[in-house]
Design an enzyme around this catalytic site. Structure first.
Site, short mmCIF file in Angstrom:
data_model
loop_
_atom_site.label_atom_id
_atom_site.label_comp_id
_atom_site.label_asym_id
_atom_site.label_seq_id
_atom_site.Cartn_x
_atom_site.Cartn_y
_atom_site.Cartn_z
N PRO A 18 0.96 -1.21 -0.06
CA PRO A 18 0.05 -0.02 0.18
C PRO A 18 0.77 1.29 -0.07
CG PRO A 18 -0.06 -1.20 2.13
CD PRO A 18 0.93 -1.91 1.35
N MET A 20 0.47 5.44 -0.27
CA MET A 20 -0.38 6.68 -0.40
C MET A 20 0.01 7.22 -1.77
SD MET A 20 -2.21 6.89 2.12
CE MET A 20 -2.96 8.48 1.89
N CYS A 102 3.21 3.41 8.96
CA CYS A 102 3.55 4.58 8.55
C CYS A 102 4.07 5.57 9.63
CB CYS A 102 2.23 4.99 8.05
SG CYS A 102 2.31 6.86 7.25
N LYS A 141 0.62 -5.04 9.15
CA LYS A 141 1.75 -4.70 8.53
C LYS A 141 2.44 -3.69 9.55
CE LYS A 141 3.76 -2.86 4.37
NZ LYS A 141 4.75 -1.75 4.81
N ARG A 236 7.85 0.41 -4.04
CA ARG A 236 8.36 1.51 -5.27
C ARG A 236 8.65 0.99 -6.46
NH1 ARG A 236 12.34 5.06 -1.67
NH2 ARG A 236 12.41 2.89 -0.68
#
Length: 337
Positions: A18, A20, A102, A141, A236
């Site tokens: 995931p 953003m 995060c 996660k 990425r």
């Protein structure tokens, strides 16, 4: 809301992290032109956005082609997490994942993300509440630690506490998060990766599904990790070099993938673009996720430039996409890798 239809098997061997602004519904639909088997994740969606945002479709909407698909939640209140997990199941998601990784200040202030590594009992309460509310898997996660935590003792305590609440699947970003002094961007690179710590976690808790995330950039690297852990999550690289996904099904699942060439993947995505444009989506919001498709290929730079310079213009339509594609010489499938 989505009706029950036959779906691909949820197999976590390979997943796309995931991210953003990146793993939007349009990116995920594009990813399905490259891989049928990879597990896809939404961007993190906060419980507040789901419970109070409108329309809910903005946060939870997806195309049926995206399955298997997990919703990643950001939050810490057990009641709100349980309510959102139930909503996710009703909408048709295949898994609910809790973000404990995060590092941004904004989410820290709301007790969301990596700061929860310091509150394992809170995470356990959230997991327990979600598991009581749904029949789909509830996963976590996390990082290997935050700030000055001990990467061995504190991670062990976190995993044990949350596992006792019924969590059987942990995807571990193999680096610490520094919540003070580093930006979210720096937190993706500066704290050193510690793959051996995740490998030791799997060895000590063989009954749990332990996935690894962080710095994996090739399918060969995935295969190396899969000798030590249960699954690999790639971030990425799967976005910036999406053609990587075209090899996933064959390399990791032993099945042919859907795309025989980059051009074939782009053409397969064309009907989806047309449908989204009819729904009112902007062309550049969709095609920005394809900018890396022809990375390193003749004409790839011209493809990116044409989409970047024209996709945002008022009234930009499929013609812009077709013209960009025509700037890349088409190669035989055998040479398209």
């Amino acid at each position: 809301m989505h009706t029950e239809t036959p779906r691909p098997t949820l197999d976590r061997t390979f997943s796309v992290a995931p991210m953003m602004d990146w793993t939007t519904r349009d990116y995920r639909a594009f990813a399905r032109t490259l891989t049928r088997r990879a597990l896809l994740y939404t961007e993190m969606v906060t419980t507040g956005a789901i419970l109070h945002g409108s329309p809910r479709e903005r946060f939870l909407g997806f195309d049926e082609v995206e399955h298997p698909l997990a919703l990643q939640l950001g939050g810490s209140d057990p009641g709100e997490l349980a309510e959102c997990a139930a909503i996710a199941q009703a909408w048709g998601f295949d898994e609910v994942n809790l973000n404990v990784g995060c590092p941004s200040d904004r989410v820290q202030n709301n007790l969301i993300g990596a700061c929860l590594m310091g509150h394992p009992e809170t995470v356990a309460a959230g997991v327990r509440a979600m598991r009581d509310a749904v029949s789909i898997p509830v996963t976590v996660k996390c990082r290997i630690g935050i700030d000055d935590q001990d990467e061995d003792a504190d991670l062990e305590r976190f995993i044990a506490t949350v596992a006792d609440a019924g969590c059987e699947v942990f995807i571990v970003h193999a680096r610490k998060a520094w919540l003070q002094g580093l930006s979210p961007k720096e937190n993706r690179d500066i704290p050193p990766l510690n793959y051996p710590r995740v490998h030791r976690l799997k060895a000590s808790r063989p009954e749990l599904h332990i996935g690894i995330n962080g710095g994996v950039k090739s399918l060969d690297a995935c295969r190396v990790q899969l000798e030590r852990v249960d699954s690999v999550m790639v971030g990425r690289e799967a976005y910036q070099n999406p053609w990587l996904l075209a090899g996933v099904d064959q390399a990791l699942y032993g099945e042919p993938g859907p795309a025989i060439s980059r051009h074939a993947a782009a053409r397969a995505f064309r009907p989806y673009i047309a449908r989204r444009l009819e729904e009112g989506a902007k062309l550049n919001h969709i095609t920005r996720h394809l900018l890396g498709l022809f990375q390193g290929q003749p004409g790839g730079r011209r493809f990116r430039r044409h989409l970047s310079e024209n996709g945002h213009l008022e009234g930009a339509c499929l013609r812009v996409f077709d013209d960009a594609l025509s700037l890349v010489p088409e190669r035989e499938p055998a040479d398209a890798a």
